[in-house]
Design a protein around this motif. Structure first.
Motif, PDB file in Angstrom:
ATOM      1  N   TRP A   3       1.001  -1.206  -0.036  1.00  0.00           N
ATOM      2  CA  TRP A   3      -0.087   0.048  -0.011  1.00  0.00           C
ATOM      3  C   TRP A   3       0.892   1.200  -0.001  1.00  0.00           C
ATOM      4  O   TRP A   3       1.954   1.274   0.468  1.00  0.00           O
ATOM      5  N   PHE A   4       0.372   2.362  -0.520  1.00  0.00           N
ATOM      6  CA  PHE A   4       0.992   3.540  -0.477  1.00  0.00           C
ATOM      7  C   PHE A   4       0.036   4.594  -0.387  1.00  0.00           C
ATOM      8  O   PHE A   4      -1.184   4.678  -0.454  1.00  0.00           O
ATOM      9  N   VAL A   5       0.648   5.736   0.152  1.00  0.00           N
ATOM     10  CA  VAL A   5      -0.076   7.046   0.317  1.00  0.00           C
ATOM     11  C   VAL A   5       0.763   7.795  -0.980  1.00  0.00           C
ATOM     12  O   VAL A   5       1.839   7.870  -0.740  1.00  0.00           O
TER      13      VAL A   5
ATOM     14  N   GLU B  26      -0.323  14.940 -11.763  1.00  0.00           N
ATOM     15  CA  GLU B  26       1.119  14.240 -11.714  1.00  0.00           C
ATOM     16  C   GLU B  26       1.290  14.004 -10.486  1.00  0.00           C
ATOM     17  O   GLU B  26       0.988  14.426  -9.309  1.00  0.00           O
ATOM     18  N   LEU B  27       1.739  12.833 -10.496  1.00  0.00           N
ATOM     19  CA  LEU B  27       2.347  11.955  -9.179  1.00  0.00           C
ATOM     20  C   LEU B  27       3.672  13.107  -8.558  1.00  0.00           C
ATOM     21  O   LEU B  27       4.462  12.795  -9.288  1.00  0.00           O
ATOM     22  N   VAL B  28       3.702  13.439  -7.265  1.00  0.00           N
ATOM     23  CA  VAL B  28       4.524  14.337  -6.777  1.00  0.00           C
ATOM     24  C   VAL B  28       5.169  13.620  -5.884  1.00  0.00           C
ATOM     25  O   VAL B  28       6.194  14.004  -5.079  1.00  0.00           O
ATOM     26  N   HIS B  29       4.483  12.690  -4.985  1.00  0.00           N
ATOM     27  CA  HIS B  29       5.001  11.943  -3.679  1.00  0.00           C
ATOM     28  C   HIS B  29       4.355  10.788  -3.610  1.00  0.00           C
ATOM     29  O   HIS B  29       3.043  10.712  -3.789  1.00  0.00           O
ATOM     30  N   GLN B  30       5.158   9.854  -2.918  1.00  0.00           N
ATOM     31  CA  GLN B  30       4.319   8.569  -2.445  1.00  0.00           C
ATOM     32  C   GLN B  30       5.300   8.117  -1.426  1.00  0.00           C
ATOM     33  O   GLN B  30       6.306   8.272  -1.463  1.00  0.00           O
ATOM     34  N   GLU B  31       4.607   7.259  -0.589  1.00  0.00           N
ATOM     35  CA  GLU B  31       5.262   6.727   0.685  1.00  0.00           C
ATOM     36  C   GLU B  31       4.855   5.213   0.762  1.00  0.00           C
ATOM     37  O   GLU B  31       3.332   5.377   0.605  1.00  0.00           O
ATOM     38  N   PRO B  32       5.609   4.377   1.344  1.00  0.00           N
ATOM     39  CA  PRO B  32       4.825   3.004   1.432  1.00  0.00           C
ATOM     40  C   PRO B  32       4.241   2.994   2.740  1.00  0.00           C
ATOM     41  O   PRO B  32       4.393   3.605   3.506  1.00  0.00           O
ATOM     42  N   ALA B  33       3.140   2.263   2.909  1.00  0.00           N
ATOM     43  CA  ALA B  33       2.618   1.861   4.190  1.00  0.00           C
ATOM     44  C   ALA B  33       2.487   0.145   4.491  1.00  0.00           C
ATOM     45  O   ALA B  33       2.639  -0.363   3.509  1.00  0.00           O
ATOM     46  N   LYS B  34       2.531  -0.228   5.725  1.00  0.00           N
ATOM     47  CA  LYS B  34       2.574  -1.587   5.925  1.00  0.00           C
ATOM     48  C   LYS B  34       1.467  -2.223   5.551  1.00  0.00           C
ATOM     49  O   LYS B  34       1.419  -3.557   5.241  1.00  0.00           O
ATOM     50  N   ASP B  35       0.029  -1.507   5.430  1.00  0.00           N
ATOM     51  CA  ASP B  35      -1.159  -2.110   5.234  1.00  0.00           C
ATOM     52  C   ASP B  35      -2.264  -0.958   4.982  1.00  0.00           C
ATOM     53  O   ASP B  35      -1.770   0.125   4.940  1.00  0.00           O
ATOM     54  N   ARG B  36      -3.396  -1.324   4.487  1.00  0.00           N
ATOM     55  CA  ARG B  36      -4.253  -0.285   4.197  1.00  0.00           C
ATOM     56  C   ARG B  36      -4.632   0.553   5.193  1.00  0.00           C
ATOM     57  O   ARG B  36      -4.680   1.887   5.208  1.00  0.00           O
TER      58      ARG B  36
ATOM     59  N   ARG C 242      -2.249   7.480   7.508  1.00  0.00           N
ATOM     60  CA  ARG C 242      -1.132   8.515   7.174  1.00  0.00           C
ATOM     61  C   ARG C 242      -1.857   9.491   6.191  1.00  0.00           C
ATOM     62  O   ARG C 242      -1.457  10.663   6.225  1.00  0.00           O
ATOM     63  N   GLU C 243      -2.852   8.949   5.621  1.00  0.00           N
ATOM     64  CA  GLU C 243      -3.588   9.802   4.360  1.00  0.00           C
ATOM     65  C   GLU C 243      -4.390  11.007   5.130  1.00  0.00           C
ATOM     66  O   GLU C 243      -4.210  11.962   4.980  1.00  0.00           O
ATOM     67  N   TYR C 244      -4.965  10.661   6.394  1.00  0.00           N
ATOM     68  CA  TYR C 244      -5.650  11.580   7.189  1.00  0.00           C
ATOM     69  C   TYR C 244      -4.621  12.305   7.690  1.00  0.00           C
ATOM     70  O   TYR C 244      -4.879  13.750   7.546  1.00  0.00           O
ATOM     71  N   GLU C 245      -3.563  11.993   8.064  1.00  0.00           N
ATOM     72  CA  GLU C 245      -2.570  13.073   8.868  1.00  0.00           C
ATOM     73  C   GLU C 245      -2.031  14.063   7.522  1.00  0.00           C
ATOM     74  O   GLU C 245      -1.973  15.284   7.975  1.00  0.00           O
ATOM     75  N   ILE C 246      -1.755  13.647   6.492  1.00  0.00           N
ATOM     76  CA  ILE C 246      -1.314  14.457   5.376  1.00  0.00           C
ATOM     77  C   ILE C 246      -2.590  15.335   4.910  1.00  0.00           C
ATOM     78  O   ILE C 246      -2.358  16.609   4.900  1.00  0.00           O
ATOM     79  N   LYS C 247      -3.558  14.917   4.944  1.00  0.00           N
ATOM     80  CA  LYS C 247      -4.933  15.803   4.789  1.00  0.00           C
ATOM     81  C   LYS C 247      -4.857  16.960   5.724  1.00  0.00           C
ATOM     82  O   LYS C 247      -5.679  18.106   5.289  1.00  0.00           O
ATOM     83  N   GLU C 248      -4.669  16.736   6.773  1.00  0.00           N
ATOM     84  CA  GLU C 248      -4.669  17.755   7.835  1.00  0.00           C
ATOM     85  C   GLU C 248      -3.488  18.813   7.910  1.00  0.00           C
ATOM     86  O   GLU C 248      -3.755  19.858   8.653  1.00  0.00           O
ATOM     87  N   MET C 249      -2.531  18.417   7.413  1.00  0.00           N
ATOM     88  CA  MET C 249      -1.378  19.269   6.998  1.00  0.00           C
ATOM     89  C   MET C 249      -1.727  20.522   6.324  1.00  0.00           C
ATOM     90  O   MET C 249      -2.511  20.515   5.378  1.00  0.00           O
TER      91      MET C 249
END
Length: 90
Positions: free
Chosen positions: A10-12, A55-65, A71-78
């Motif tokens: 999985w990725f964010v 355009e894809l500008v950032h991706q980071e792996p995650a251990k599971d969904r 992490r998606e929630y954290e980023i959306k709150e930034m």
């Protein structure tokens, strides 16, 4: 034996839309998801299809969904400036 979606990592990700906005999401198939967001194949968010191409500008792996969604929630709150720091690291 074919790879199933359960075995894929999985990725964010962050996309930059044509209007300069950033869109955050999670997936286990980045190439397919980007094609969906850009309207090349069925699926994708209405927002990105309307403001594409993206355009894809950032991706980071995650251990599971679940981890990816947290992490998606954290980023959306930034604030945007913090999101841009992520983009500039890539």
């Amino acid at each position: 034996m074919p790879v199933t979606n359960k075995n894929k990592p999985w990725f964010v990700y962050l996309l930059r839309c044509i209007n300069g906005t950033l869109y955050c999401g999670v997936t286990n198939d980045i190439d397919k998801r980007l094609r969906q967001h850009n309207g090349e194949i069925k699926g994708g968010a209405k927002y990105t299809r309307a403001n594409g191409p993206c355009e894809l500008v950032h991706q980071e792996p995650a251990k599971d969904r679940s981890s990816a969604q947290k992490r998606e929630y954290e980023i959306k709150e930034m604030p945007r400036i913090e999101k841009m720091r992520l983009v500039n690291k890539t």
